[in-house]
Design a protein around this motif. Structure first.
Motif, PDB file in Angstrom:
ATOM      1  N   THR C   3       0.860  -1.181   0.000  1.00 28.21           N
ATOM      2  CA  THR C   3       0.000   0.000   0.000  1.00 28.21           C
ATOM      3  C   THR C   3       0.897   1.232   0.000  1.00 28.21           C
ATOM      4  N   ASN C   5       1.060   5.625  -0.174  1.00 30.89           N
ATOM      5  CA  ASN C   5       0.298   6.857  -0.033  1.00 30.89           C
ATOM      6  C   ASN C   5       0.611   7.751  -1.230  1.00 30.89           C
ATOM      7  N   GLY C   8      -2.159  11.760  -1.067  1.00 32.21           N
ATOM      8  CA  GLY C   8      -3.019  11.759   0.115  1.00 32.21           C
ATOM      9  C   GLY C   8      -4.003  10.604   0.187  1.00 32.21           C
ATOM     10  N   GLN C   9      -3.831   9.629  -0.706  1.00 35.64           N
ATOM     11  CA  GLN C   9      -4.758   8.482  -0.708  1.00 35.64           C
ATOM     12  C   GLN C   9      -3.964   7.199  -0.527  1.00 35.64           C
ATOM     13  N   ILE C  11      -3.277   3.699  -1.563  1.00 39.69           N
ATOM     14  CA  ILE C  11      -3.555   2.925  -2.765  1.00 39.69           C
ATOM     15  C   ILE C  11      -2.892   1.556  -2.625  1.00 39.69           C
ATOM     16  N   GLN C  24      -9.453   3.412  -8.108  1.00 37.61           N
ATOM     17  CA  GLN C  24      -8.543   4.336  -7.408  1.00 37.61           C
ATOM     18  C   GLN C  24      -7.535   4.992  -8.347  1.00 37.61           C
ATOM     19  N   SER C  26      -5.609   7.384 -10.776  1.00 36.95           N
ATOM     20  CA  SER C  26      -5.590   8.817 -11.087  1.00 36.95           C
ATOM     21  C   SER C  26      -4.287   9.052 -11.846  1.00 36.95           C
TER      22      SER C  26
END
Lengths: 93, 120, 111
Positions: C3, C5, C8-9, C11, C24, C26
């Motif tokens: 995982t 970051n 700010g997400q 993922i 998710q 982008s």
């Protein structure tokens, strides 16, 4: 020359109809698994005039307590020989 | 016509089993290996080609989506049994892609045209 | 399974670096994956990534190399619809690398 294998019992008549539609006089239809129930006299008579020849796999007949009088049977080695002597195998199931 | 390529024969309706999806996957894979592929839909297999499928509510992938990509895999020849369609009250116009209707009498020749026939 | 970051997400990626949750994706995720790959994304990369995302939304699978080349040829012309062009943009295995950066699943039928 095509070897057609068919493994469906007579209740699935559509499967047999499709296999027969695809057969020519040079082809062989091999009944395997539940397909061997087609050797029962009441069904075998429907196969009397099909194009090509029809045989049934002996171990599948024996397993189901059937003896095939109207239709010739082959053992596993005979199955292999049929595969080799035909250009291709088409399965109907 | 020369004996070449692979004929994928599919006779199952979609979604009740994985057979339709498997047939499509095999066809795409054959294409990736640059084997010429023909698809032949017989019996309930013709239901695979109906338009407007929307299987999201039964959590399955839409076959129509993948079917529409077949030209990009150079799979252009889709054959459908004419009698299979007629027995089900369907016509070519109800199918997602243009197809070649095959009469029963022409089935043996279609099998003979291909090096291998894969039934799925 | 990792995982990261990103913007700010949190993922999540699978073992091969493909997104766990395709929604998710982008452009920042693509930039992050490109950096991992040692690539700097240019306009030429982006047009392929967006073409892939369009392919996926239409056909519901990630393309193998052959249909990818054909789809690029149809949309972007003969000069770009060639394996060598895609190899230059996404070295190694273009179908796999570009699918990963575009936030798609790994192609099923890939050599």
């Amino acid at each position: 020359m095509v070897l057609h294998t068919l493994n469906q019992a007579p209740a699935n008549a559509a499967c047999m109809a499709s296999a027969l539609a695809a057969m020519t006089a040079q082809d062989t239809l091999l009944l395997i698994e539940d397909g061997v129930y087609w050797t029962l006299p009441t069904f075998a008579s429907q196969l009397a005039n099909i194009p090509g020849s029809v045989v049934a796999l002996a171990p599948d007949l024996q397993a189901r307590g059937l003896t095939s009088d109207a239709i010739e049977s082959v053992d596993d080695a005979g199955f292999v020989a049929l595969c080799v002597s035909h250009d291709k195998v088409v399965s109907w199931f | 016509m020369s004996t070449d390529g692979i004929l994928v024969l599919t006779r199952s309706a979609p979604y009740g089993s994985s057979a339709a999806r498997d047939a499509l996957d095999v066809a795409l894979t054959c294409s990736v290996f640059e084997q010429p592929v023909t698809l032949l839909f017989l019996d309930d297999g013709v239901f695979q080609l109906l338009k407007e499928q929307s299987p999201s509510a039964i959590a399955q992938k839409n076959l129509n989506a993948v079917q529409q990509s077949l030209p990009l895999y150079d799979i252009e020849r889709l054959c459908v049994g004419r009698s299979s369609l007629e027995q089900r009250g369907l016509s070519g116009a109800e199918l997602i892609l243009p197809v070649e209707l095959i009469d029963d009498a022409d089935l043996p020749a279609l099998l003979a045209q291909h090096r291998h026939v894969l039934s799925i | 399974m990792a995982t990261e970051n990103i913007a700010g997400q949190a993922i999540a990626f699978d073992d091969e670096g493909y997104l766990d949750d395709l929604s998710q994706w982008s452009p920042q995720v693509a930039e992050y994956l490109a950096t991992q790959e040692g690539l700097r994304l240019t306009e030429a990369h982006w047009e392929i990534l967006y073409l892939l995302r369009d392919f996926y939304s239409r056909y519901e699978h990630s393309p193998a190399m052959r249909p990818l080349v054909k789809a690029v040829k149809q949309s972007l012309g003969d000069d770009k619809g060639r394996s060598i062009y895609l190899m230059q943009l996404f070295p190694g295995s273009p179908a796999k690398v570009s699918a990963r950066l575009a936030g798609l699943p790994k192609p099923d039928n890939c050599l």
